[in-house]
Design an enzyme around this catalytic site. Structure first.
Site, PDB file in Angstrom:
ATOM      1  CG  HIS A  97      23.215  39.757 -14.420  1.00 24.32           C
ATOM      2  ND1 HIS A  97      23.220  41.064 -14.825  1.00 24.32           N
ATOM      3  CD2 HIS A  97      24.502  39.351 -14.532  1.00 24.32           C
ATOM      4  CE1 HIS A  97      24.434  41.427 -15.186  1.00 24.32           C
ATOM      5  NE2 HIS A  97      25.239  40.403 -15.011  1.00 24.32           N
ATOM      6  CG  ASN A 170      27.225  44.391 -17.468  1.00 24.02           C
ATOM      7  OD1 ASN A 170      26.167  43.787 -17.333  1.00 24.02           O
ATOM      8  ND2 ASN A 170      28.384  43.906 -17.052  1.00 24.02           N
TER       9      ASN A 170
HETATM   10 FE1  HDE Z   1      27.153  37.379 -17.597  1.00 24.37          FE
HETATM   11  N1  HDE Z   1      26.152  35.703 -16.995  1.00 24.37           N
HETATM   12  N2  HDE Z   1      28.901  36.371 -17.461  1.00 24.37           N
HETATM   13  N3  HDE Z   1      28.226  39.062 -18.051  1.00 24.37           N
HETATM   14  N4  HDE Z   1      25.471  38.400 -17.703  1.00 24.37           N
HETATM   15  C1  HDE Z   1      24.836  35.620 -16.824  1.00 24.37           C
HETATM   16  O1  HDE Z   1      23.511  33.859 -17.649  1.00 24.37           O
HETATM   17  C2  HDE Z   1      29.018  35.036 -17.354  1.00 24.37           C
HETATM   18  C3  HDE Z   1      29.561  39.175 -18.216  1.00 24.37           C
HETATM   19  C4  HDE Z   1      25.305  39.660 -18.168  1.00 24.37           C
HETATM   20  O2  HDE Z   1      18.977  39.399 -17.899  1.00 24.37           O
HETATM   21  C5  HDE Z   1      24.380  34.203 -16.592  1.00 24.37           C
HETATM   22  O3  HDE Z   1      21.298  33.598 -18.059  1.00 24.37           O
HETATM   23  C6  HDE Z   1      30.394  34.649 -17.456  1.00 24.37           C
HETATM   24  C7  HDE Z   1      29.912  40.385 -18.888  1.00 24.37           C
HETATM   25  C8  HDE Z   1      23.918  40.035 -18.109  1.00 24.37           C
HETATM   26  O4  HDE Z   1      18.968  37.234 -18.124  1.00 24.37           O
HETATM   27  C9  HDE Z   1      25.670  33.398 -16.695  1.00 24.37           C
HETATM   28  C10 HDE Z   1      31.099  35.817 -17.600  1.00 24.37           C
HETATM   29  C11 HDE Z   1      28.727  41.019 -19.121  1.00 24.37           C
HETATM   30  C12 HDE Z   1      23.253  38.923 -17.602  1.00 24.37           C
HETATM   31  C13 HDE Z   1      26.699  34.469 -16.950  1.00 24.37           C
HETATM   32  C14 HDE Z   1      30.160  36.894 -17.619  1.00 24.37           C
HETATM   33  C15 HDE Z   1      27.687  40.187 -18.593  1.00 24.37           C
HETATM   34  C16 HDE Z   1      24.248  37.918 -17.365  1.00 24.37           C
HETATM   35  C17 HDE Z   1      23.534  34.015 -15.375  1.00 24.37           C
HETATM   36  C18 HDE Z   1      32.602  35.995 -17.714  1.00 24.37           C
HETATM   37  C19 HDE Z   1      28.506  42.375 -19.780  1.00 24.37           C
HETATM   38  C20 HDE Z   1      21.775  38.794 -17.300  1.00 24.37           C
HETATM   39  C21 HDE Z   1      22.117  33.828 -15.857  1.00 24.37           C
HETATM   40  C22 HDE Z   1      33.187  35.283 -18.777  1.00 24.37           C
HETATM   41  C23 HDE Z   1      29.032  42.470 -21.116  1.00 24.37           C
HETATM   42  C24 HDE Z   1      20.997  38.344 -18.484  1.00 24.37           C
HETATM   43  C25 HDE Z   1      22.224  33.757 -17.287  1.00 24.37           C
HETATM   44  C26 HDE Z   1      19.523  38.322 -18.148  1.00 24.37           C
HETATM   45  C27 HDE Z   1      23.964  36.629 -16.902  1.00 24.37           C
HETATM   46  C28 HDE Z   1      27.969  34.177 -17.149  1.00 24.37           C
HETATM   47  C29 HDE Z   1      30.549  38.248 -17.725  1.00 24.37           C
HETATM   48  C30 HDE Z   1      26.304  40.581 -18.651  1.00 24.37           C
HETATM   49  C31 HDE Z   1      26.016  32.530 -15.512  1.00 24.37           C
HETATM   50  C32 HDE Z   1      30.927  33.246 -17.367  1.00 24.37           C
HETATM   51  C33 HDE Z   1      31.327  40.841 -19.280  1.00 24.37           C
HETATM   52  C34 HDE Z   1      23.301  41.363 -18.514  1.00 24.37           C
HETATM   53  O5  HDE Z   1      25.651  32.514 -17.769  1.00 24.37           O
END
Ligand code: HDE
Length: 711
Positions: A97, A170
């Site tokens: 993201h 999302n």
């Molecule tokens: Fe994320 N995800 N994600 N994700 N995600 C990040 O956090 C992660 C997942 C989502 O505008 C990171 O600050 C793991 C689902 C958004 O700043 C990180 C897993 C959904 C954003 C991270 C998921 C999301 C992130 C990278 C699986 C929808 C952007 C930068 C367990 C429900 C937020 C940060 C923004 C961002 C990890 C799966 C949505 C690395 C480990 C499911 C919208 O922490």
């Protein structure tokens, strides 16, 4: 530069910046020393530009040298400090993201939820809560383009009276994987391949599909990803989803399960893939520009927050495990209850300070909102906090203005990098006798109490059998789409798998698709000229009894309005002034935007002799930037215009992208050169015989899907 001239410069800059607000136009500097551009910060009352230490500067444009043409001196603290700061302006981009865009606004509670949650922000009708939202793509780097085929992030930070609640969702209601431990693999597979460092911002390559082919749980999400949901027209025209099952807990400690949905008030809309590819070239910032423009023109977008609430009994009876994030609960089974509305009426003031530094954490919950045991959510609760340290460099990121709660914060966390607070008093531990116990945590007085779910069982490292059905909901999604949408899905799989160099990978994916729907598999195989492989061995036989759900289709939920959309009017010298003005009026009444496109950026002289300024030169404004187009040419200039390659593309693309095209008879030579004159259909509207208001009504259908164009 003398002190006097510096003072004058700063004063002018401040005054003009304050007057013009966000829309301040850059000034043309009289000379490189006279005006350094708008200096809005940190020039405070002193009116003089200073170093970061506050030392007043006499000259910010020439380094200190030994002699007129001599070497620069190390002693030049002003230059060294300026470049030192510049050298460290970037922070690590988000690992996923990375490319995102922020906006601010308000959430208003419309239907209080006191029966099911004690969360204060949902307690009172009319209660307003400040929000910060960041929309994003997932795979691309920070500098990638907006129209990647990708999931969009939809992250909302609510600054509630009881602390920050981050709903990090999302625009697609399901996810690729069922367990957080697989996330690094998923992300590695979709990002640039490690040996060559490309391709970026796309899933159309071997590694991603190789991973998916061994991860059948991802198949359902790939149907969404291959659908038009993954190429939204803009952030304003997409829904959002919390994805996981969460828990609401009410005042009495009673828990229910909940899934969160954001419903766009603008209506769902997407672009075509061929359009997306071209938009990326014409305007890689298409989505962020759209949001910025909408907010600045006073057309603040909004979304309804809705919840699907269900209890343990429903969870027991439901066909799938409610803890499995690769599954959704159809709205037909658990209807949406609208809680309130979020309106984004303020753009960011500074992209870095706010959009880049905002730190969303799924662990940020408030009393009344709790987690479920979804293994993906549990892993996320670790990841988001952890990643902020490497991005923002300090545990004190919570003190940055965009992250700081708007309610009081009281604890004994102290020190650390970039500590901006100056706590007073002798106590930095708890319990202590210095500050009294009124600052301690209290369960009975609104303190967060975790729902006391009974948990028991052996420690195991395996996947519950209730997570084993990987295809049934994918099939449900497929049968819920209109034929046009199904065509797009097939074309997207063919495109993506066509970018895989290894035929075996294509074949493994089609083997999975056979378990989704034979038509889908056969059509994709045909598009790839691939021999239909045997179906993959399913862990659990897919069911075929799930009914179609209309809520899953974009086109079945088309908003029937052109409001918030944009008409491109292509004019040339001599264009009918009354018609052009009529179109502008009609669009204004429809709540739509207009952009004037002309062969020259200075504009065109209309039939009444008035000069109409152009917003865009035809070279910089292909029709992919508009939801519909009108071609209003002057009789004398029409022949020249017909020869312009960019004008021909303007028309042929609008045709291929099934757009409505308004035209005057003068445009016929251009239609001819563009190769569409023989193919005019009801999507081409003769503006000599159709009133602008009638044309505006037709545009509410958004596209002319009956035009037989194969994606
Ligand atoms: Fe994320 N995800 N994600 N994700 N995600 C990040 O956090 C992660 C997942 C989502 O505008 C990171 O600050 C793991 C689902 C958004 O700043 C990180 C897993 C959904 C954003 C991270 C998921 C999301 C992130 C990278 C699986 C929808 C952007 C930068 C367990 C429900 C937020 C940060 C923004 C961002 C990890 C799966 C949505 C690395 C480990 C499911 C919208 O922490």
């Amino acid at each position: 530069m003398s002190t006097t001239s510096q003072k004058t410069t700063s004063k002018t800059s401040k005054a003009s910046a304050a007057k013009a607000g966000n829309n301040a136009k850059p000034k043309t500097p009289a000379s490189h020393v006279a005006e350094g551009g708008d200096i809005q910060q940190p020039v405070e009352d002193g009116n003089i530009m200073t170093t970061a230490q506050g030392t007043p500067l006499s000259d910010d444009q020439n380094s200190l040298k030994a002699g007129d043409r001599g070497p620069t001196l190390m002693e030049d603290f002003a230059m060294r400090e300026k470049i030192f700061h510049f050298d460290h302006e970037r922070i690590p981009e988000r690992v996923v993201h990375a490319r995102g865009y922020g906006a601010r606004g308000t959430f208003e509670t419309l239907d209080p939820l006191t029966d099911i949650t004690s969360a204060n922000l949902f307690a009172n009708k009319g209660e307003k809560t400040e929000v910060f939202v960041r929309f994003s793509t997932v795979a691309g780097n920070k500098g990638s383009f907006d129209l990647a085929r990708d999931v969009r992030g939809f992250a909302v930070k609510f600054y509630t009276k009881e602390g920050n609640w981050d709903l990090v969702g999302n625009n697609i209601p399901v996810f690729f994987i069922q367990d957080a431990i697989k996330f690094p693999d998923l992300v590695h597979s979709v990002k640039e391949e490690p040996d060559r460092g490309f391709p970026q911002a796309q899933s159309a390559h071997d590694n991603f599909w190789d991973f998916v082919s061994f991860t059948p749980e991802a198949i359902h999400m790939t149907l969404w990803q291959m659908s038009d949901r993954a190429i939204p027209r803009s952030f304003r025209f997409m829904d959002g989803f919390g994805v996981h099952t969460y828990r609401f807990v009410n005042e009495d400690g009673k828990a229910t399960f909940v899934k969160f949905h954001w419903k766009t008030a603008q209506g769902l809309q997407s672009v075509l893939w061929n359009e997306a590819v071209k938009i990326n070239g014409a305007d890689p910032d298409f989505h962020r520009r759209d949001l910025w423009d909408a907010i600045h023109s006073g057309d603040a977008p909004s979304w309804d927050l809705a919840v699907q609430v269900f209890d343990e009994d429903f969870a027991e009876k439901f066909e799938f495990d409610v803890l499995d994030p690769t599954k959704l609960i159809p709205e037909e089974q658990v209807p949406l209850r609208i809680v309130g509305r979020m309106t984004l009426d303020q753009a960011v003031d500074n992209d870095f300070a706010q959009t880049e530094q905002v730190a969303f954490c799924t662990q940020n919950v408030v009393p009344g909102i709790d987690f479920s045991d979804d293994p993906l959510l549990q892993g996320r609760n670790f990841s988001y906090l952890d990643t902020q340290l490497s991005r923002l460099g300090t545990t004190n990121f919570t003190q940055l203005p965009v992250n700081a709660p708007r309610c009081p914060v009281a604890n004994f966390q102290r020190d650390g990098h970039m500590q901006t607070h100056v706590p007073s008093g002798r106590a930095n531990y708890q319990p202590n006798g210095w500050s009294g116990d009124e600052r301690g945590p209290r369960a009975g007085a609104g303190g967060y109490v975790t729902y006391p779910e009974e948990v028991n069982g052996p420690k195991v490292r395996h996947r519950s059998k209730t997570f084993a059905d990987h295809y049934s909901q994918a099939r449900q999604f497929w049968i819920s789409q209109t034929p046009v949408e199904q065509d797009h899905i097939v074309a997207a799989y063919v495109f993506e798998l066509g970018k895989c160099e290894v035929e075996e990978i294509r074949s493994r994916i089609v083997a999975h698709l056979r378990n989704v729907h034979e038509d889908l598999a056969a059509r994709v195989a045909d598009g790839l000229a691939l021999e239909l492989p045997d179906a993959a061995e399913p862990a659990l036989a897919p069911r075929e009894d799930l009914p179609a759900s209309d809520a899953l289709s974009i086109l079945k939920n088309s908003p029937a309005t052109f409001a918030g959309r944009k008409l491109g009017i292509f004019v040339s010298d001599g264009a009918d002034a009354a018609l052009v003005n009529g179109l502008k009026d009609a669009m204004d009444k429809s709540g739509a935007q207009v952009e004037i496109v002309a062969p020259k950026i200075g504009g065109a002289t209309l039939s009444d002799g008035a000069k109409l300024a152009a917003d865009q030169h035809i070279q910089g404004a292909p029709s992919v930037l508009y939801d519909a187009v009108a071609i209003v040419l002057g009789a004398d200039s029409a022949a020249d215009v017909a020869e312009l390659a960019t004008a021909q593309d303007f028309v042929s693309d609008a045709f291929a992208h099934q757009k409505f095209v308004g035209y005057t008879p003068e445009a016929e030579p251009l239609l001819d050169e563009a190769g569409v004159a023989e193919k005019l259909d009801d999507g081409f509207i003769n503006l000599a015989t159709t009133k602008p208001t009638q044309f505006a009504k037709t545009l509410a259908d958004l596209r002319y899907w009956d035009r037989p164009v194969k994606p």
